[in-house]
Design a protein around this motif. Sequence first.
Motif, mmCIF file in Angstrom:
data_model
loop_
_atom_site.group_PDB
_atom_site.id
_atom_site.type_symbol
_atom_site.label_atom_id
_atom_site.label_comp_id
_atom_site.label_asym_id
_atom_site.label_seq_id
_atom_site.Cartn_x
_atom_site.Cartn_y
_atom_site.Cartn_z
ATOM 1 N N GLY A 21 3.045 -2.110 -2.839
ATOM 2 C CA GLY A 21 4.012 -2.392 -3.898
ATOM 3 C C GLY A 21 4.596 -1.183 -4.594
ATOM 4 N N ASP A 22 4.970 -0.156 -3.854
ATOM 5 C CA ASP A 22 5.598 1.058 -4.389
ATOM 6 C C ASP A 22 4.688 1.897 -5.283
ATOM 7 O OD1 ASP A 22 7.987 0.892 -3.026
ATOM 8 O OD2 ASP A 22 8.973 -0.279 -4.591
ATOM 9 N N ASP A 23 3.386 1.675 -5.258
ATOM 10 C CA ASP A 23 2.488 2.563 -5.975
ATOM 11 C C ASP A 23 1.621 3.300 -4.949
ATOM 12 O OD1 ASP A 23 0.398 0.887 -5.174
ATOM 13 O OD2 ASP A 23 0.408 -0.228 -7.039
ATOM 14 N N LEU A 24 0.685 4.071 -5.409
ATOM 15 C CA LEU A 24 -0.139 4.868 -4.505
ATOM 16 C C LEU A 24 -1.535 4.280 -4.294
ATOM 17 C CD1 LEU A 24 0.910 8.447 -5.631
ATOM 18 C CD2 LEU A 24 1.666 7.169 -3.613
ATOM 19 N N GLU A 25 -1.706 2.994 -4.573
ATOM 20 C CA GLU A 25 -3.016 2.367 -4.372
ATOM 21 C C GLU A 25 -3.511 2.526 -2.935
ATOM 22 O OE1 GLU A 25 -5.308 1.000 -6.517
ATOM 23 O OE2 GLU A 25 -3.958 2.000 -7.910
ATOM 24 N N TRP A 26 -2.592 2.549 -1.986
ATOM 25 C CA TRP A 26 -2.987 2.653 -0.574
ATOM 26 C C TRP A 26 -3.666 3.984 -0.261
ATOM 27 C CZ3 TRP A 26 -1.297 6.160 3.067
ATOM 28 C CH2 TRP A 26 -0.242 6.989 2.675
ATOM 29 N N THR A 27 -3.545 4.994 -1.142
ATOM 30 C CA THR A 27 -4.174 6.302 -0.921
ATOM 31 C C THR A 27 -5.601 6.355 -1.450
ATOM 32 O OG1 THR A 27 -3.446 7.298 -3.011
ATOM 33 C CG2 THR A 27 -1.915 7.413 -1.143
ATOM 34 N N LYS A 28 -6.028 5.320 -2.151
ATOM 35 C CA LYS A 28 -7.343 5.300 -2.790
ATOM 36 C C LYS A 28 -8.414 4.779 -1.831
ATOM 37 C CE LYS A 28 -5.358 5.982 -6.891
ATOM 38 N NZ LYS A 28 -5.050 7.292 -7.297
ATOM 39 N N PRO A 29 -9.631 5.303 -1.948
ATOM 40 C CA PRO A 29 -10.708 4.870 -1.046
ATOM 41 C C PRO A 29 -11.020 3.377 -1.115
ATOM 42 C CG PRO A 29 -11.337 6.897 -2.150
ATOM 43 C CD PRO A 29 -10.052 6.425 -2.795
ATOM 44 N N ASP A 30 -10.821 2.732 -2.252
ATOM 45 C CA ASP A 30 -11.186 1.319 -2.373
ATOM 46 C C ASP A 30 -10.065 0.354 -1.965
ATOM 47 O OD1 ASP A 30 -9.590 1.938 -4.543
ATOM 48 O OD2 ASP A 30 -10.842 0.932 -6.020
ATOM 49 N N PHE A 31 -8.918 0.866 -1.497
ATOM 50 C CA PHE A 31 -7.832 0.006 -1.038
ATOM 51 C C PHE A 31 -8.256 -0.712 0.245
ATOM 52 C CE2 PHE A 31 -3.979 -0.688 1.514
ATOM 53 C CZ PHE A 31 -3.234 -1.447 0.633
ATOM 54 N N ALA A 107 10.728 13.391 -2.310
ATOM 55 C CA ALA A 107 10.335 13.318 -3.717
ATOM 56 C C ALA A 107 10.074 11.872 -4.115
ATOM 57 C CB ALA A 107 11.431 13.921 -4.597
ATOM 58 N N ASP A 108 10.750 10.950 -3.441
ATOM 59 C CA ASP A 108 10.567 9.520 -3.653
ATOM 60 C C ASP A 108 9.632 9.008 -2.555
ATOM 61 O OD1 ASP A 108 10.761 6.794 -4.069
ATOM 62 O OD2 ASP A 108 12.803 6.636 -3.281
ATOM 63 N N LEU A 109 8.459 8.562 -2.925
ATOM 64 C CA LEU A 109 7.473 8.127 -1.937
ATOM 65 C C LEU A 109 7.632 6.655 -1.583
ATOM 66 C CD1 LEU A 109 4.379 10.087 -3.261
ATOM 67 C CD2 LEU A 109 5.883 10.668 -1.345
ATOM 68 N N SER A 110 8.853 6.196 -1.570
ATOM 69 C CA SER A 110 9.158 4.825 -1.206
ATOM 70 C C SER A 110 9.091 4.654 0.314
ATOM 71 C CB SER A 110 10.555 4.467 -1.707
ATOM 72 O OG SER A 110 10.899 3.162 -1.300
ATOM 73 N N HIS A 111 8.866 3.433 0.747
ATOM 74 C CA HIS A 111 8.745 3.152 2.182
ATOM 75 C C HIS A 111 10.040 3.437 2.948
ATOM 76 C CE1 HIS A 111 10.853 -0.500 1.001
ATOM 77 N NE2 HIS A 111 11.154 -0.670 2.278
ATOM 78 N N ASP A 112 11.180 3.467 2.270
ATOM 79 C CA ASP A 112 12.450 3.675 2.966
ATOM 80 C C ASP A 112 13.054 5.058 2.706
ATOM 81 O OD1 ASP A 112 13.077 3.204 0.317
ATOM 82 O OD2 ASP A 112 14.567 1.646 0.740
ATOM 83 N N SER A 113 12.213 6.023 2.290
ATOM 84 C CA SER A 113 12.704 7.375 2.055
ATOM 85 C C SER A 113 12.624 8.192 3.354
ATOM 86 C CB SER A 113 11.945 8.046 0.921
ATOM 87 O OG SER A 113 10.567 7.900 1.075
ATOM 88 N N PHE A 114 13.235 9.371 3.327
ATOM 89 C CA PHE A 114 13.319 10.225 4.510
ATOM 90 C C PHE A 114 12.682 11.580 4.231
ATOM 91 C CE2 PHE A 114 17.019 7.388 4.738
ATOM 92 C CZ PHE A 114 16.777 6.800 5.974
#
Length: 186
Positions: A21-31, A107-114
Motif C-alpha cells: 500500500g505505498d509504504d515500506l512495510e514490505w521491507t520489514k522482517p515481520d512483513f 526518489a518516489d518509491l512507488s510501484h510505477d516509478s522508474f
Amino acid sequence: APLLSRGAKGNYYKGNDHPSGDDLEWTKPDFDDSDWPSGASPIRYGDGNGGTVLSDMRYSYSTMFFRRTFTVANADQVSAPALNVNYDDGFVVWLNGEQVLDVGGSADLSHDSFASISHESGNFETFALANPAQFLVDGKNLIAIMGFNINLTSSDFMMNAELQSFQPDKSPPKVVSLDPPPGNVS
C-alpha cells in the motif's frame, strides 16, 4: 563469508501494484510475504542466463520487489559488509527495514516509478555498506531490494545480488622476508 549468495532463492513481487500500500512495510522482517512467488536470482529478462525470468515485465511494470532472509552468527564481528550487484537499471536496498543503499533508484518509491539512471548489467559491482551494527542482528536478518527499470519499453532488466561479510583481522602483519636482503647494495 557469503551471507547471501549469487543465485539465492527468495520471494519476489512484480510491480503491477505496491506490495504494501505505498509504504515500506514490505521491507520489514515481520512483513508476511508467504503469498509471493519464490524464485532464484538473477531476476531478469532480456539479459543474462538462469534464475527467474520476468517475461511479462516489458510494457507492463517498471519495478520488482525481492525479499530474502539470511543468518548472521555474530553480527558485532561483521566490520565491512559488501553488496555485489549485477543490475539493470537501478535499485534500493534495505536490511532489516533500514535503507542502506540507493543506486539509481527513484526518489518516489512507488510501484510505477522508474530508475533515475540507465545502467547496463554484465558485471558485478561492489558497494561497501557502512555501520553494520545499525542494521545487522544476531540470528535471522532480512534483505529487501526494490529494482527499477528505466522505462516500460526497456529491452532488459537484471537484479542479482550477493552480500558478503568481512570480519576484522586482529592479528598484526608480520614481515616474513625482505627482497633484497638487508645489507650493502652495490
